[in-house]
Scaffold this motif. Structure first.
Motif, PDB file in Angstrom:
ATOM      1  N   LYS A  65       0.824  -1.205   0.000  1.00 45.43           N
ATOM      2  CA  LYS A  65       0.000   0.000   0.000  1.00 45.43           C
ATOM      3  C   LYS A  65       0.858   1.255   0.000  1.00 45.43           C
ATOM      4  CE  LYS A  65      -3.865  -2.250   2.329  1.00 45.43           C
ATOM      5  NZ  LYS A  65      -4.641  -2.388   3.580  1.00 45.43           N
ATOM      6  N   GLY A  66       0.524   2.157  -0.885  1.00 39.83           N
ATOM      7  CA  GLY A  66       1.245   3.409  -1.002  1.00 39.83           C
ATOM      8  C   GLY A  66       2.448   3.349  -1.920  1.00 39.83           C
ATOM      9  N   GLN A  67       2.889   2.158  -2.249  1.00 43.35           N
ATOM     10  CA  GLN A  67       4.072   2.023  -3.092  1.00 43.35           C
ATOM     11  C   GLN A  67       3.722   1.444  -4.465  1.00 43.35           C
ATOM     12  OE1 GLN A  67       6.952  -0.792  -1.641  1.00 43.35           O
ATOM     13  NE2 GLN A  67       8.518  -0.185  -3.122  1.00 43.35           N
ATOM     14  N   PHE A  68       2.678   0.601  -4.520  1.00 45.31           N
ATOM     15  CA  PHE A  68       2.288  -0.069  -5.749  1.00 45.31           C
ATOM     16  C   PHE A  68       0.895   0.400  -6.169  1.00 45.31           C
ATOM     17  CE2 PHE A  68       5.407  -3.599  -5.933  1.00 45.31           C
ATOM     18  CZ  PHE A  68       5.981  -3.471  -4.686  1.00 45.31           C
ATOM     19  N   THR A  69       0.707   0.524  -7.474  1.00 47.03           N
ATOM     20  CA  THR A  69      -0.609   0.848  -8.015  1.00 47.03           C
ATOM     21  C   THR A  69      -0.910  -0.077  -9.171  1.00 47.03           C
ATOM     22  OG1 THR A  69      -0.334   3.184  -7.421  1.00 47.03           O
ATOM     23  CG2 THR A  69      -2.087   2.637  -8.983  1.00 47.03           C
ATOM     24  N   ILE A  70      -2.043  -0.774  -9.067  1.00 45.76           N
ATOM     25  CA  ILE A  70      -2.459  -1.678 -10.137  1.00 45.76           C
ATOM     26  C   ILE A  70      -3.556  -1.018 -10.957  1.00 45.76           C
ATOM     27  CG2 ILE A  70      -4.175  -2.853  -8.690  1.00 45.76           C
ATOM     28  CD1 ILE A  70      -3.427  -5.470 -10.143  1.00 45.76           C
ATOM     29  N   SER A  71      -3.534  -1.244 -12.260  1.00 39.77           N
ATOM     30  CA  SER A  71      -4.576  -0.722 -13.140  1.00 39.77           C
ATOM     31  C   SER A  71      -4.729  -1.681 -14.319  1.00 39.77           C
ATOM     32  CB  SER A  71      -4.222   0.684 -13.636  1.00 39.77           C
ATOM     33  OG  SER A  71      -3.003   0.669 -14.358  1.00 39.77           O
ATOM     34  N   ASP A  73      -6.511  -2.075 -18.536  1.00 41.00           N
ATOM     35  CA  ASP A  73      -7.145  -1.496 -19.714  1.00 41.00           C
ATOM     36  C   ASP A  73      -7.821  -2.643 -20.445  1.00 41.00           C
ATOM     37  OD1 ASP A  73      -7.842  -0.433 -22.190  1.00 41.00           O
ATOM     38  OD2 ASP A  73      -6.072   0.846 -22.279  1.00 41.00           O
ATOM     39  N   ASN A  74      -9.118  -2.760 -20.279  1.00 45.84           N
ATOM     40  CA  ASN A  74      -9.835  -3.882 -20.883  1.00 45.84           C
ATOM     41  C   ASN A  74      -9.923  -3.767 -22.407  1.00 45.84           C
ATOM     42  OD1 ASN A  74     -10.179  -5.150 -18.454  1.00 45.84           O
ATOM     43  ND2 ASN A  74     -12.298  -4.482 -18.163  1.00 45.84           N
ATOM     44  N   ALA A  75      -9.735  -2.605 -22.922  1.00 46.77           N
ATOM     45  CA  ALA A  75      -9.738  -2.445 -24.384  1.00 46.77           C
ATOM     46  C   ALA A  75      -8.445  -2.981 -24.993  1.00 46.77           C
ATOM     47  CB  ALA A  75      -9.918  -0.984 -24.751  1.00 46.77           C
ATOM     48  N   LYS A  76      -7.374  -2.951 -24.200  1.00 48.24           N
ATOM     49  CA  LYS A  76      -6.072  -3.403 -24.700  1.00 48.24           C
ATOM     50  C   LYS A  76      -5.640  -4.741 -24.102  1.00 48.24           C
ATOM     51  CE  LYS A  76      -4.330   1.268 -25.588  1.00 48.24           C
ATOM     52  NZ  LYS A  76      -3.257   2.248 -25.293  1.00 48.24           N
ATOM     53  N   ASN A  77      -6.484  -5.301 -23.238  1.00 53.14           N
ATOM     54  CA  ASN A  77      -6.161  -6.581 -22.576  1.00 53.14           C
ATOM     55  C   ASN A  77      -4.839  -6.518 -21.814  1.00 53.14           C
ATOM     56  OD1 ASN A  77      -8.501  -7.465 -23.782  1.00 53.14           O
ATOM     57  ND2 ASN A  77      -7.578  -9.215 -24.830  1.00 53.14           N
ATOM     58  N   THR A  78      -4.656  -5.442 -21.081  1.00 56.06           N
ATOM     59  CA  THR A  78      -3.422  -5.298 -20.325  1.00 56.06           C
ATOM     60  C   THR A  78      -3.712  -4.936 -18.868  1.00 56.06           C
ATOM     61  OG1 THR A  78      -3.229  -2.977 -20.965  1.00 56.06           O
ATOM     62  CG2 THR A  78      -2.066  -4.595 -22.327  1.00 56.06           C
ATOM     63  N   VAL A  79      -2.806  -5.350 -18.011  1.00 56.26           N
ATOM     64  CA  VAL A  79      -2.832  -4.949 -16.605  1.00 56.26           C
ATOM     65  C   VAL A  79      -1.437  -4.433 -16.267  1.00 56.26           C
ATOM     66  CG1 VAL A  79      -2.350  -7.296 -15.800  1.00 56.26           C
ATOM     67  CG2 VAL A  79      -3.387  -5.636 -14.252  1.00 56.26           C
ATOM     68  N   THR A  80      -1.406  -3.383 -15.480  1.00 51.43           N
ATOM     69  CA  THR A  80      -0.159  -2.690 -15.201  1.00 51.43           C
ATOM     70  C   THR A  80       0.057  -2.579 -13.694  1.00 51.43           C
ATOM     71  OG1 THR A  80      -0.343  -1.418 -17.243  1.00 51.43           O
ATOM     72  CG2 THR A  80       1.070  -0.518 -15.527  1.00 51.43           C
ATOM     73  N   LEU A  81       1.321  -2.656 -13.298  1.00 47.89           N
ATOM     74  CA  LEU A  81       1.688  -2.442 -11.907  1.00 47.89           C
ATOM     75  C   LEU A  81       2.743  -1.349 -11.866  1.00 47.89           C
ATOM     76  CD1 LEU A  81       1.218  -3.552  -8.986  1.00 47.89           C
ATOM     77  CD2 LEU A  81       3.338  -4.858  -9.316  1.00 47.89           C
ATOM     78  N   GLN A  82       2.368  -0.219 -11.330  1.00 44.00           N
ATOM     79  CA  GLN A  82       3.306   0.884 -11.142  1.00 44.00           C
ATOM     80  C   GLN A  82       3.955   0.716  -9.773  1.00 44.00           C
ATOM     81  OE1 GLN A  82       4.162   3.505 -13.266  1.00 44.00           O
ATOM     82  NE2 GLN A  82       5.665   4.083 -11.711  1.00 44.00           N
ATOM     83  N   VAL A  83       5.271   0.718  -9.767  1.00 38.83           N
ATOM     84  CA  VAL A  83       5.999   0.521  -8.520  1.00 38.83           C
ATOM     85  C   VAL A  83       6.911   1.723  -8.293  1.00 38.83           C
ATOM     86  CG1 VAL A  83       7.401  -1.053  -7.170  1.00 38.83           C
ATOM     87  CG2 VAL A  83       6.028  -1.936  -9.055  1.00 38.83           C
TER      88      VAL A  83
END
Length: 124
Positions: A65-71, A73-83
């Motif tokens: 929490k506070g360090q990682f962000t998950i998101s 994009d269902n149009a592009k079939n992708t999931v991202t993890l910002q660290v």
């Protein structure tokens, strides 16, 4: 054939950031919750974050929490993890996974498909 392919890992100095991506194919992406896990050498695979099918809800390990962000994009079939603010103890192989379930997303056993992982190494 379902494929989950992670990218974005690498060698980074402590305090730096990375954006990990996972491209999914062979499945109806918006019917799967997605998760990120990591596994450090000699340790068990641990939950980092998960996101609901629509992307409206996200869950994080307490340590994330506070360090990682998950998101996603269902149009592009992708999931991202910002660290952000990476630390040497974040060094691990990071895996994305897909689950047809909507609960217990912090458990590896809840996931149906896994990628091969991307290595993140944080130097001090």
């Amino acid at each position: 054939q379902v494929q989950l392919v992670e990218s974005g890992g690498g060698l980074v100095q402590a305090g730096g950031s990375l954006r990990l991506s996972c491209a999914a194919s062979g499945l109806t992406f918006n019917t799967y919750a997605m998760g990120w896990f990591r596994q450090a050498p000699g340790k068990e695979r641990e939950f980092v974050a998960a996101i609901s099918r629509s992307g409206d809800s996200a869950w994080y390990a307490d340590s994330a929490k506070g360090q990682f962000t998950i998101s996603r994009d269902n149009a592009k079939n992708t999931v991202t993890l910002q660290v952000n603010i990476l630390k040497p103890e974040d060094t691990a192989v990071y895996y994305c996974a897909a689950s047809i379930r909507s609960g217990s997303l912090d458990r590896p056993s809840s996931y149906d498909y896994w990628g091969r992982g991307t290595q993140v190494t944080v130097s001090s």
